[in-house]
Motif scaffolding. Structure first.
Motif, PDB file in Angstrom:
ATOM      1  N   LEU A 166      33.358  64.272  38.692  1.00  0.00           N
ATOM      2  CA  LEU A 166      33.333  63.185  37.710  1.00  0.00           C
ATOM      3  C   LEU A 166      32.973  61.861  38.387  1.00  0.00           C
ATOM      4  O   LEU A 166      32.162  61.083  37.852  1.00  0.00           O
ATOM      5  N   ARG A 167      33.539  61.602  39.563  1.00  0.00           N
ATOM      6  CA  ARG A 167      33.195  60.384  40.310  1.00  0.00           C
ATOM      7  C   ARG A 167      31.730  60.425  40.756  1.00  0.00           C
ATOM      8  O   ARG A 167      31.032  59.422  40.699  1.00  0.00           O
ATOM      9  N   HIS A 168      31.279  61.589  41.186  1.00  0.00           N
ATOM     10  CA  HIS A 168      29.889  61.764  41.638  1.00  0.00           C
ATOM     11  C   HIS A 168      28.920  61.428  40.498  1.00  0.00           C
ATOM     12  O   HIS A 168      27.898  60.778  40.720  1.00  0.00           O
ATOM     13  N   ARG A 169      29.234  61.868  39.291  1.00  0.00           N
ATOM     14  CA  ARG A 169      28.370  61.591  38.147  1.00  0.00           C
ATOM     15  C   ARG A 169      28.269  60.111  37.831  1.00  0.00           C
ATOM     16  O   ARG A 169      27.284  59.645  37.296  1.00  0.00           O
ATOM     17  N   GLU A 170      29.309  59.361  38.171  1.00  0.00           N
ATOM     18  CA  GLU A 170      29.345  57.921  37.884  1.00  0.00           C
ATOM     19  C   GLU A 170      28.607  57.081  38.924  1.00  0.00           C
ATOM     20  O   GLU A 170      28.351  55.904  38.684  1.00  0.00           O
ATOM     21  N   ARG A 171      28.295  57.656  40.078  1.00  0.00           N
ATOM     22  CA  ARG A 171      27.637  56.903  41.156  1.00  0.00           C
ATOM     23  C   ARG A 171      26.196  56.572  40.765  1.00  0.00           C
ATOM     24  O   ARG A 171      25.437  57.470  40.408  1.00  0.00           O
TER      25      ARG A 171
END
Length: 175
Positions: A166-171
């Motif tokens: 989820l954090r990766h998708r937000e980068r």
């Protein structure tokens, strides 16, 4: 050969192989090793979610939104991701999973750590999961999986991998 006897590569903090030992010893000593996590989606985009069997060596009877497992001695992450996805989903052939990112997983108490490579794959075939690995399974919409994060008891490393995803998708710099 039991799962505890499977030989794994032991790695250092930079994910370089420094030795090989049986899985049971690697776990007992809390040594760094390698694992793969594969997010399997059906053609509608729903995620393969399952509950592990009570006989699993690690995290028995917990839910997971990934298929995967340890990377065997001398095996690469990409090959392990494909092997584990085919085995756990019970599908003879899949496209090669797409690598997304790697991270170092650490248990809440810091006693267990492993390098984790996260992948995604589309599953067009009917799944027939291994009975010794999977006690229950379904393809669930991702919104439902997110809603169940605080309701079901998830494997800690799978939950950590999902939160990293989820954090990766937000980068903004991700490919």
């Amino acid at each position: 050969m039991s799962a505890a006897d499977e030989i794994l590569d032991v790695v250092d903090a930079d994910d370089r192989v420094v030795g090989q030992l049986p899985r049971g010893e690697v776990y007992a000593r809390g040594l760094l090793h390698r694992c793969v996590f594969v997010l399997a989606r059906n053609p509608d985009g729903a995620l393969f979610v399952h509950r592990r069997t009570a006989t699993k060596l690690v995290f028995p009877s917990l839910y997971d939104m990934f298929v995967g497992g340890v990377v065997g001695a001398g095996e690469g992450y990409d090959d392990a991701a494909l092997r584990e996805a085919c085995e756990e989903l019970g599908v003879a052939s899949l496209p090669r999973p797409t690598p997304l990112f790697r991270f170092l997983y650490a248990s809440a108490d810091g006693a267990q750590q492993w390098w984790s490579a996260v992948y995604e794959v589309r599953v067009d075939a009917e799944v027939d999961p291994q009975a010794e690995e999977v006690a229950w399974h379904a393809f669930l919409p991702e919104e439902e999986v997110r809603a169940l994060l605080d309701t079901w008891e998830w494997v800690p490393d799978g939950r950590a991998a999902y939160e990293e995803l989820l954090r990766h998708r937000e980068r903004p710099d991700r490919p």
